[in-house]
Scaffold this motif. Structure first.
Motif, PDB file in Angstrom:
ATOM      1  N   LYS A 120     -34.631 105.177 -84.700  1.00  0.00           N
ATOM      2  CA  LYS A 120     -33.564 106.073 -84.640  1.00  0.00           C
ATOM      3  C   LYS A 120     -32.877 106.588 -86.030  1.00  0.00           C
ATOM      4  CE  LYS A 120     -29.965 104.542 -81.977  1.00  0.00           C
ATOM      5  NZ  LYS A 120     -28.707 103.803 -81.632  1.00  0.00           N
ATOM      6  N   ARG A 123     -35.079 109.488 -86.993  1.00  0.00           N
ATOM      7  CA  ARG A 123     -34.919 110.637 -85.977  1.00  0.00           C
ATOM      8  C   ARG A 123     -33.539 111.398 -86.703  1.00  0.00           C
ATOM      9  NH1 ARG A 123     -36.580 109.459 -79.929  1.00  0.00           N
ATOM     10  NH2 ARG A 123     -39.030 109.814 -80.241  1.00  0.00           N
ATOM     11  N   LYS A 124     -32.458 110.273 -87.000  1.00  0.00           N
ATOM     12  CA  LYS A 124     -31.115 110.897 -87.385  1.00  0.00           C
ATOM     13  C   LYS A 124     -31.259 111.292 -88.740  1.00  0.00           C
ATOM     14  CE  LYS A 124     -26.722 110.478 -86.353  1.00  0.00           C
ATOM     15  NZ  LYS A 124     -26.304 111.333 -87.236  1.00  0.00           N
ATOM     16  N   HIS A 127     -32.588 114.878 -88.188  1.00  0.00           N
ATOM     17  CA  HIS A 127     -31.368 115.846 -87.734  1.00  0.00           C
ATOM     18  C   HIS A 127     -30.484 116.217 -88.606  1.00  0.00           C
ATOM     19  CE1 HIS A 127     -27.846 116.047 -85.388  1.00  0.00           C
ATOM     20  NE2 HIS A 127     -28.516 116.798 -84.500  1.00  0.00           N
ATOM     21  N   ASN A 133     -35.780 119.586 -86.317  1.00  0.00           N
ATOM     22  CA  ASN A 133     -36.149 119.100 -84.840  1.00  0.00           C
ATOM     23  C   ASN A 133     -37.365 118.339 -85.080  1.00  0.00           C
ATOM     24  OD1 ASN A 133     -36.231 118.490 -82.254  1.00  0.00           O
ATOM     25  ND2 ASN A 133     -36.693 120.478 -81.802  1.00  0.00           N
ATOM     26  N   ARG A 134     -37.272 117.343 -85.840  1.00  0.00           N
ATOM     27  CA  ARG A 134     -38.370 116.410 -85.958  1.00  0.00           C
ATOM     28  C   ARG A 134     -38.110 115.136 -85.276  1.00  0.00           C
ATOM     29  NH1 ARG A 134     -41.331 118.058 -91.608  1.00  0.00           N
ATOM     30  NH2 ARG A 134     -42.940 116.686 -90.897  1.00  0.00           N
ATOM     31  N   HIS A 135     -38.849 114.816 -84.359  1.00  0.00           N
ATOM     32  CA  HIS A 135     -38.534 113.597 -83.501  1.00  0.00           C
ATOM     33  C   HIS A 135     -39.639 112.640 -83.406  1.00  0.00           C
ATOM     34  CE1 HIS A 135     -39.828 116.311 -80.414  1.00  0.00           C
ATOM     35  NE2 HIS A 135     -40.179 115.310 -79.857  1.00  0.00           N
ATOM     36  N   GLU A 136     -41.038 113.131 -83.572  1.00  0.00           N
ATOM     37  CA  GLU A 136     -42.200 112.351 -83.197  1.00  0.00           C
ATOM     38  C   GLU A 136     -42.370 111.130 -84.083  1.00  0.00           C
ATOM     39  OE1 GLU A 136     -44.461 115.668 -80.396  1.00  0.00           O
ATOM     40  OE2 GLU A 136     -45.289 115.174 -82.376  1.00  0.00           O
ATOM     41  N   SER A 150     -38.256 101.953 -76.375  1.00  0.00           N
ATOM     42  CA  SER A 150     -38.989 102.606 -77.487  1.00  0.00           C
ATOM     43  C   SER A 150     -40.035 101.863 -78.116  1.00  0.00           C
ATOM     44  CB  SER A 150     -37.942 103.134 -78.677  1.00  0.00           C
ATOM     45  OG  SER A 150     -36.992 103.683 -77.748  1.00  0.00           O
ATOM     46  N   GLY A 171     -42.090 111.394 -77.166  1.00  0.00           N
ATOM     47  CA  GLY A 171     -41.953 111.475 -78.677  1.00  0.00           C
ATOM     48  C   GLY A 171     -42.480 110.361 -79.434  1.00  0.00           C
ATOM     49  N   LYS A 190     -43.248 118.546 -85.611  1.00  0.00           N
ATOM     50  CA  LYS A 190     -42.382 117.785 -84.967  1.00  0.00           C
ATOM     51  C   LYS A 190     -42.295 116.330 -85.343  1.00  0.00           C
ATOM     52  CE  LYS A 190     -41.008 120.719 -81.480  1.00  0.00           C
ATOM     53  NZ  LYS A 190     -41.016 121.513 -82.672  1.00  0.00           N
ATOM     54  N   ALA A 192     -41.674 113.149 -87.292  1.00  0.00           N
ATOM     55  CA  ALA A 192     -40.420 112.402 -87.855  1.00  0.00           C
ATOM     56  C   ALA A 192     -41.098 111.568 -88.870  1.00  0.00           C
ATOM     57  CB  ALA A 192     -39.168 111.994 -87.200  1.00  0.00           C
TER      58      ALA A 192
END
Ligand SMILES: Cc1ncc(COP(=O)(O)O)c(C=O)c1O
Length: 406
Positions: A120, A123-124, A127, A133-136, A150, A171, A190, A192
């Motif tokens: 988390k 990702r945060k 963001h 927008n990178r979440h992988e 997760s 992701g 993408k 993270a």
């Protein structure tokens, strides 16, 4: 008398099957009490513990000093919630951060929860701080990161761990172990974070090579990707350094801890660089129990003892000793032992065949260890284990190999 055949044991087994969800393939043993590196069953039969509650009771079982801290704090303040400031949390944070290059910590209750928090946070950070927008999250095959949705998706293993739980969160990408090209191919705009264990514990006690770790570290730097190290099993002196990543000369952006942190009380932690920590603000992430008074006071004492007793050096030396003894056994049984592996006292013995009979024979000889991936005997004893106990283990393994027909 066989260890599994007492009427009291049978009664417990029967009662459990009526009361608990059937989630564990249990060993045929009920443990009544424990002390340092010894476990005692219902008949008071003594076992040498090379498992330490799966790399948890690193200071040995039921230490007096920890029991004292526990009861003293339990009489003062057990729980008040994270709506309040609490000094034991801060004392622990100072001690924990003094062992590494991280700047900030978030306390939680388990390894999976720590890894969930790390994911988390990554990702945060992308963001909120990077505005991207990178979440992988990229992980490695045979990794183990936990059982929440997760963290089990991050876990690079198939089988019952994932069956029946779909749809899994999006992701997550898993790439082969030690394969830089595959890793490079998986990285995109993408990505993270890349999340690794320095030594895969559940995955068969497999240390990453320094070359692969350097490649990962460079790839992260070149592409602005965060490096998350899961130190849930490897951390807190287990591998011969306070943190396993310190063997490799890298500084993770985020790393996680749990297992040995409170020597058997449930506790986890997410540690990170200041810049990354800034992604969290009140409301982003929280837990009711994390960093409570009793666990924090105990964990602070755990760290004191680890440093006072130089347990990382001890783990390193004992791992070396164990390795030398296993290599001698390999000379005697070259067709049965492939070799020792691991780091410090996160130790594996790779057998050339399925090890369940050897594991059972060791249990009959009053030695507790674990079999992982079918062929690896995993030893994660208390870091207080002695040369004498290691010698007893080696003699038992010698006899078990001698008796085995494989
Ligand atoms: C490397 C690693 N990560 C995460 C976990 C999950 O920890 P927990 O069982 O405390 O949730 C484990 C547990 O074995 C582990 O070995």
């Amino acid at each position: 008398m066989s260890f599994e055949m007492t009427s009291k044991f049978d009664a417990i087994k029967e009662k459990e099957s009526n009361l608990l969800c059937n989630t564990y393939g249990r060993y045929p043993l009920a443990i009544a009490r424990a002390e340092d590196c010894r476990l005692y069953d219902l008949e008071n039969t003594e076992y040498i513990d090379f498992l330490a509650g799966i790399a948890v009771c690193s200071l040995g079982h039921c230490r007096e000093e920890l029991a004292d801290v526990m009861t003293e704090q339990a009489r003062k303040l057990v729980h008040v919630s994270n709506l309040f400031y609490q000094e034991p949390q801060l004392e622990l944070a100072e001690k924990l951060l003094s062992t590494c290059a991280a700047d900030k910590v978030f306390f939680c209750n388990s390894g999976a929860e720590a890894n969930e928090g790390a994911i988390k946070l990554a990702r945060k950070y992308m963001h909120t701080i990077q505005g991207k927008n990178r979440h992988e999250i990229i992980t490695l095959e045979k990794s183990f990161h936990g059982r929440t949705l997760s963290t089990l998706t991050a876990t690079g293993q198939a089988g019952p761990i994932k069956e029946g739980f779909h749809p899994l969160p999006e992701g997550f990408i898993t790439v082969p172990f030690e394969n830089t090209n595959a890793l490079r191919g998986a990285v995109s705009d993408k990505t993270a974070a890349i999340m690794i264990e320095m030594v895969q514990g559940e995955g068969g006690v497999r240390p990453l090579s320094s070359e692969f770790v350097q490649d990962i570290s460079e790839l992260c730097k070149e592409n602005g990707i965060l490096l998350i190290v899961d130190e849930v099993q490897t951390g807190l002196c287990r591998t011969g350094r306070f943190w396993a990543h310190q063997h490799y000369g890298i500084t993770p952006d985020i790393f996680t801890s749990a297992k040995a942190l409170a020597n058997g009380l449930p506790m986890g932690a997410v540690l990170c660089r200041d810049e990354v920590a800034r992604a969290f603000e009140p409301g982003s992430h929280a837990t009711t129990f994390g960093g409570g008074g009793v666990v924090s006071a105990v964990a602070a004492k755990v760290i004191d003892i680890m440093l006072e007793e130089k347990l990382s050096e001890r783990a390193f030396e004992m791992g070396k000793y164990l390795s030398a003894q296993v290599l001698k056994l390999k000379q005697k049984y070259p067709e049965k032992i492939i070799g020792p592996r691991g780091l410090g006292l996160l130790f594996g013995i790779e057998l050339a065949f399925n090890g369940s009979e050897i594991w059972k024979s060791l249990l009959n000889k009053r030695i507790i260890c674990n079999l992982t991936q079918g062929t690896i005997l995993r030893l994660v004893p208390p870091l207080t284990i002695t040369h004498e106990d290691i010698n007893i283990f080696i003699a038992a393994l010698d006899a078990a190999l001698e008796e085995s027909e494989t």
